[in-house]
Each structure stands twice: as C-alpha cells, then as structure tokens.
Scaffold this motif. Structure first.
Motif, PDB file in Angstrom:
ATOM      1  N   ALA A 162       0.832  -1.210   0.000  1.00  0.00           N
ATOM      2  CA  ALA A 162       0.000   0.000   0.000  1.00  0.00           C
ATOM      3  C   ALA A 162       0.866   1.259   0.000  1.00  0.00           C
ATOM      4  O   ALA A 162       0.566   2.236  -0.701  1.00  0.00           O
ATOM      5  N   LEU A 165       2.219   1.872  -3.518  1.00  0.00           N
ATOM      6  CA  LEU A 165       1.189   2.454  -4.376  1.00  0.00           C
ATOM      7  C   LEU A 165       0.960   3.930  -4.032  1.00  0.00           C
ATOM      8  O   LEU A 165       0.774   4.763  -4.923  1.00  0.00           O
ATOM      9  N   ASN A 191       2.859   0.483 -10.792  1.00  0.00           N
ATOM     10  CA  ASN A 191       1.557   0.240 -10.168  1.00  0.00           C
ATOM     11  C   ASN A 191       1.177  -1.236 -10.240  1.00  0.00           C
ATOM     12  O   ASN A 191       0.663  -1.808  -9.264  1.00  0.00           O
ATOM     13  N   SER A 194       3.527  -3.240  -7.775  1.00  0.00           N
ATOM     14  CA  SER A 194       3.146  -2.993  -6.379  1.00  0.00           C
ATOM     15  C   SER A 194       1.787  -3.599  -6.067  1.00  0.00           C
ATOM     16  O   SER A 194       1.595  -4.212  -5.011  1.00  0.00           O
ATOM     17  N   GLY A 195       0.860  -3.435  -7.007  1.00  0.00           N
ATOM     18  CA  GLY A 195      -0.474  -4.009  -6.814  1.00  0.00           C
ATOM     19  C   GLY A 195      -0.437  -5.526  -6.776  1.00  0.00           C
ATOM     20  O   GLY A 195      -1.134  -6.153  -5.973  1.00  0.00           O
ATOM     21  N   MET A 198       0.932  -6.656  -3.455  1.00  0.00           N
ATOM     22  CA  MET A 198      -0.082  -6.449  -2.420  1.00  0.00           C
ATOM     23  C   MET A 198      -1.184  -7.512  -2.515  1.00  0.00           C
ATOM     24  O   MET A 198      -1.612  -8.070  -1.493  1.00  0.00           O
ATOM     25  N   ILE A 199      -1.645  -7.800  -3.733  1.00  0.00           N
ATOM     26  CA  ILE A 199      -2.666  -8.839  -3.923  1.00  0.00           C
ATOM     27  C   ILE A 199      -2.125 -10.190  -3.496  1.00  0.00           C
ATOM     28  O   ILE A 199      -2.842 -11.005  -2.895  1.00  0.00           O
TER      29      ILE A 199
END
Length: 385
Positions: A162, A165, A191, A194-195, A198-199
């Motif tokens: 997070a 992002l 993005n 990083s996404g 995180m996922i």
C-alpha cells in the motif's frame, strides 16, 4: 479438481526464473534491476515452495523448509526501495532508512535455529503437517512463538504494498501531468508490480485464515497467484517502453526537449573561428567515423594521427564535453536525422546503423540528450505526422 495447481506453481516459478535471467542479461549494470530481480526471485521461490509442499517433493529438498518465511519478510521492503528509486533515480538512501530492514533481520535471526535442524527433525515436522495442515502455524519457529511469523509478515507485506502504491500516486501528484505523461508506461508497470505484490499478500492472508479455520489449503487462491505472476512477466517483456526506463523514470526537463540541431556537438564560441578546430570538426562530421561500432578514443586517435590523451583534451577544449559524450551525441543526432523513415525498419536497425552496439547504451544516451525515451519520441512523431 485442482490436482494441476502444484504443477502450475512449478510452471510459474520456471517462467519467473527465465524472466530473472532475461533481466540480468538485458540490464546487467543497472542497480534497480538487481532489486527487481530479487522481487521476482522472491515470488518465484515462494511459488516453487508451494509446488514442493503440495506435491510432497519437499522431502527431497528439506533445506528449503522455513526459508520462505525469510524470503517473504524481505520481499516488501525490497519492493519499497525499488519503487522509490525508480520514481526518482537521483534520490539516495540515507542511513536512517535502513530501519526498514530491522523487522526482516529480526525474523531471520529468530528463525535461524529451524534452518539447522537435522533431516529427521525436518521430516517429522512435514509428517505432522500432512496429518494436520495448520501444524506449521501452531508450532514455534526457532526462537519465535507460534502464530507470529506468518500473520505479521503478511500484514507487513500488505502495508508496504500500500505504501508503494501511495508513493507512486504522490510522485505523480507532485511532478504533475508532464511527468505522468512522459512516464506513463513505467508508472503503469510500477503500479502493476506494487499491486501484484499487495494482492499476493492479501491472497496469502486469505490462505492463512482458511488454513487456521478450516485446516485446508485453498487451491483457487493459489491459481490466482500463478496467473498474476505470469501476467506480470508477460507485460514487462511485451512493453519496450518499460524496459527503456529500467534505470529510472525520466524527470521532466525545465527547458523541454532539445531540437535535433541542439543535440549535434558544436565548437564552443572561443574555438568557432579556430582553423584547426574547424578542420577537425569538418573531418569528423563528414567522414562519420562515429557510425562505426568499433570506434573508441584509441581508434579515433589513430585515425587523426595523435595520441589518445591529446585527442581527449582536444575534444574537451573544442566542444567542452568528454569524448564519450561527443561520440554519443553525434550518434543520437544521426539517429534522429533518420526519423522520416522510422516506419520502414525496426528501431534496432537505426540504432545499430547509428553506431550503438547495445540497447542499454542507446536508451541511456537517448534519454540523456533528448530528454524522453525512444518509444515516447517515436509515438510523438507518429501523432504529429
């Protein structure tokens, strides 16, 4: 129904390993790539561990038991510094920022005793796991109490995902629309990466909760992680603009993009009327020796019949720049002069014809003197024509 999932994890880790080899071979000297390679390796290793665990091949690889917990805690920290450096390449890491590594180092030291367990002890742990899947999370890891390492490291991963992002959004906001437009593809990549991380940790959290409550492993979430990883590798390889920016995104220049004549090295004002300087300038530009990929300081010195040291000082005196900058600017100028026929051949064709021997050197020189990367420049030409 999901018997194929372990082998999909194996396939994902294999593709990821090939991707790492591509990164190292393609960008061997760029520090940011080393960080990216570690991020990908972490994802690859964690996927391979899932394959080994679910297929029970881990019995033949007892040395990897517990190591995923170490890999997992370093992954989000590396992501944080990778994104930070890519957004602003000139930003340095100060000493106090190393505090980010305190948590992963503490976890590593705490888990160490388990890494040195005997083969019989590790086998016993696995036997208990296959009887009761949540055995791992109910047993202490080294010196660390049970039920601490996995949930805390997962929450740390989500937090840093997070934060990464947020850093991307904040940088776009501070630098404005020009920065965002010029670096569009690279920002999309950051993005996505990083996404994805995180996922990945969110799915691990789901798997952990499912394991804790139902004592079962969740194949669908593992399937999503595999698809996510393969998609990420594919996007990078299929997007040249991202690859061109591996040494960092490009900051918008105050003076804007220079004109093509401004890129061509010209004699400084003090030398503009010097006959020897003019003769030298005419000879180099008319002979176009800089288009030879083998030309270097020694080779050019031999052509103009003077010692290398003298030629280096002469170029500095005539143009106010170094030999390397002099040659690269001549090559970039030649490349740009061919812009009217760019649609006839590939970018690499014009790159090699301009004297460059590899894409990394070309991209770095192009961005340095033009201010944008080649893909962006070609896109602008196409839109304006």
């Amino acid at each position: 129904m999901f018997d194929f999932v372990p082998y999909l994890s194996f396939l994902t880790s294999g593709i990821g390993l090939l991707f790492i080899c591509y990164l190292i071979a393609r960008f061997p000297k760029i520090p940011q790539v080393h960080a990216l390679a570690w991020i990908i390796f972490s994802l690859v290793f964690l996927e391979f561990y899932i394959y080994a665990l679910t297929s029970k091949h881990i019995y033949q690889m007892l040395f990897i038991l517990r190591t995923p917990n170490i890999i997992r805690v370093f992954l989000p920290i590396t992501l944080f510094f990778y994104v930070r450096k890519m957004l602003v390449p000139t930003r340095v890491i100060s000493g106090w920022q190393l505090v980010h590594f305190v948590f992963p180092v503490v976890i590593t030291l705490g888990i160490l005793p388990d890494l040195f367990l005997s083969a019989a002890e590790k086998t016993s742990i696995l036997d208990h796991y296959y009887v009761q899947n949540k055995y791992f999370i109910t047993k202490p890891m080294g010196w660390i109490p049970a039920g601490f390492v996995q949930p805390v490291s997962i929450f740390v991963g989500i937090f840093y995902g997070a934060i990464s992002l947020w850093m991307i959004w904040k940088t776009k906001y501070i630098w404005g629309s020009v920065y965002t437009y010029v670096n569009k593809q690279s920002l999309i990549w950051l993005n996505l990466l990083s996404g994805a991380v995180m996922i990945y940790f969110l799915l691990q959290l789901y798997q952990y909760v499912n394991l804790f409550l139902n004592n079962t492993f969740d194949p669908p979430s593992q399937l999503i992680k595999c698809i996510l990883g393969i998609s990420l590798f594919t996007y990078f390889i299929m997007t040249p603009n991202v690859q061109e920016n591996m040494d960092g995104c490009i900051l918008p220049k105050e003076k804007g993009t220079p004109t093509i004549p401004e890129i061509l090295p010209e004699l400084i004002l003090a030398m503009a009327s010097d006959k020897e300087a003019i003769a030298f300038d005419d000879k180099i530009k008319s002979d176009q020796v800089y288009l030879s990929p083998d030309i270097d300081l020694a080779a050019l010195a031999k052509l103009v019949d003077m010692p290398s040291a003298k030629l280096s000082k002469l170029i500095k005196m005539y143009y106010g720049i170094s030999f390397a900058e002099y040659i690269n600017r001549l090559r970039i100028h030649h490349f740009l002069q061919q812009r009217s026929s760019f649609d006839q051949y590939t970018l690499e064709t014009y790159m090699y014809q301009s004297g460059f021997t590899n894409r990394s050197t070309f991209y770095a020189a192009f961005k340095k003197y033009v201010g944008v990367n080649p893909s962006f420049f070609l896109k602008e030409i196409h839109q304006s024509s």
